[in-house]
Design an enzyme around this catalytic site. Structure first.
Site, short mmCIF file in Angstrom:
data_model
loop_
_atom_site.label_atom_id
_atom_site.label_comp_id
_atom_site.label_asym_id
_atom_site.label_seq_id
_atom_site.Cartn_x
_atom_site.Cartn_y
_atom_site.Cartn_z
CG HIS A 17 -1.62 -0.67 1.07
ND1 HIS A 17 -2.39 -1.91 2.26
CD2 HIS A 17 -2.78 -1.40 0.44
CE1 HIS A 17 -3.36 -2.17 2.26
NE2 HIS A 17 -3.74 -2.10 1.01
CE LYS A 41 -11.38 -6.15 2.52
NZ LYS A 41 -10.62 -5.57 2.08
NE ARG A 92 -3.28 -6.27 -4.25
CZ ARG A 92 -4.10 -7.08 -3.72
NH1 ARG A 92 -3.61 -7.38 -2.30
NH2 ARG A 92 -5.05 -7.02 -3.32
CB SER A 130 -4.18 -6.73 4.11
OG SER A 130 -3.93 -5.31 4.21
P1 ADP Z 1 -6.18 -5.91 1.05
O1 ADP Z 1 -6.41 -6.25 -0.98
O2 ADP Z 1 -4.88 -5.99 1.23
O3 ADP Z 1 -6.99 -6.22 2.11
P2 ADP Z 1 -7.28 -2.99 0.62
O4 ADP Z 1 -8.88 -4.12 0.14
O5 ADP Z 1 -6.89 -2.15 2.15
O6 ADP Z 1 -6.37 -4.02 0.26
O7 ADP Z 1 -6.61 -2.72 -0.72
C1 ADP Z 1 -6.76 -1.12 -1.15
C2 ADP Z 1 -6.10 -0.60 -2.62
O8 ADP Z 1 -5.00 -1.09 -2.48
C3 ADP Z 1 -6.33 -1.10 -3.47
O9 ADP Z 1 -6.39 -0.83 -5.41
C4 ADP Z 1 -4.98 -2.80 -4.04
O10 ADP Z 1 -5.38 -3.24 -5.20
C5 ADP Z 1 -3.90 -2.19 -3.46
N1 ADP Z 1 -3.14 -2.97 -2.73
C6 ADP Z 1 -3.11 -4.07 -1.53
N2 ADP Z 1 -2.14 -5.05 -1.50
C7 ADP Z 1 -1.31 -4.09 -3.16
C8 ADP Z 1 0.33 -4.41 -3.04
N3 ADP Z 1 0.90 -5.47 -2.30
N4 ADP Z 1 0.67 -3.71 -3.43
C9 ADP Z 1 0.05 -2.60 -4.48
N5 ADP Z 1 -1.05 -2.53 -4.45
C10 ADP Z 1 -1.98 -3.03 -4.07
#
Ligand code: ADP
Length: 163
Positions: A17, A41, A92, A130
């Site tokens: 992130h 979630k 990703r 996460s």
């Molecule tokens: P997660 O999918 O890890 O639960 P979130 O819902 O908080 O995370 O995701 C928020 C944004 O961050 C989304 O656009 C997701 O694709 C992006 N994201 C999550 N992990 C990564 C990563 N390792 N590299 C790039 N973008 C990421």
């Protein structure tokens, strides 16, 4: 003035992130990180909304054009509220694509003045999420380097208590 919004649950924020936030902040004038409450979630978040906001605030303190705000309304409405015209998402593997493509289409339908843009994950963080971080920590593995140090310590503490 180009202001963007980078939304997510961030439970907790990972190095993946933070990489996207940093790269987006270098392109835009201002970036608002929107932390979704997401009470439903995966059986409820591990960290409270205030904790999740605090972790990101401290991890992005060196980025002067980044602010962090919680939200629990429709993303396009939140974007409009903060004056953002672009939604920044990280991508990703292909597994993200279908879901992100659908969300981008729907958001575009809801508000044509707000564009969704994607930043590709770097190879080291391609499989970092996460939920993976929580899974590793829950089973006693180390997540150091995958999350900020403060988050690593908070996870050890939280999961120790719930074990
Ligand atoms: P997660 O999918 O890890 O639960 P979130 O819902 O908080 O995370 O995701 C928020 C944004 O961050 C989304 O656009 C997701 O694709 C992006 N994201 C999550 N992990 C990564 C990563 N390792 N590299 C790039 N973008 C990421």
């Amino acid at each position: 003035m180009k202001r963007g919004v980078s939304p997510g649950t961030f439970d907790p924020v990972t190095s993946g992130h933070l990489d996207i936030i940093e790269r987006a902040s270098a392109i835009l004038d201002e970036l608002v990180v929107g932390v979704a409450h997401s009470p439903d979630k995966g059986g409820g978040p591990l960290f409270s909304i205030d904790e999740r906001v605090g972790f990101i605030e401290r991890a992005t303190a060196h980025l002067s054009n980044v602010t962090v705000r919680p939200f629990d309304n429709l993303l396009v409405n939140f974007a409009r509220e903060v004056g953002a015209t672009v939604i920044i998402k990280g991508l990703r593997a292909v597994t993200d694509f279908e879901r992100e493509f659908q969300m981008a289409q729907l958001n575009y339908r809801l508000d044509r003045d707000i564009e969704t843009m994607f930043i590709m994950a770097i190879p080291e963080y391609m499989y970092l999420s996460s939920s993976a971080v929580k899974e590793i920590a829950r089973h006693g593995g180390s997540v150091r380097g995958l999350v900020p140090d403060e988050v690593h310590e908070a996870m050890q503490e939280r999961l120790k208590r719930s074990r």
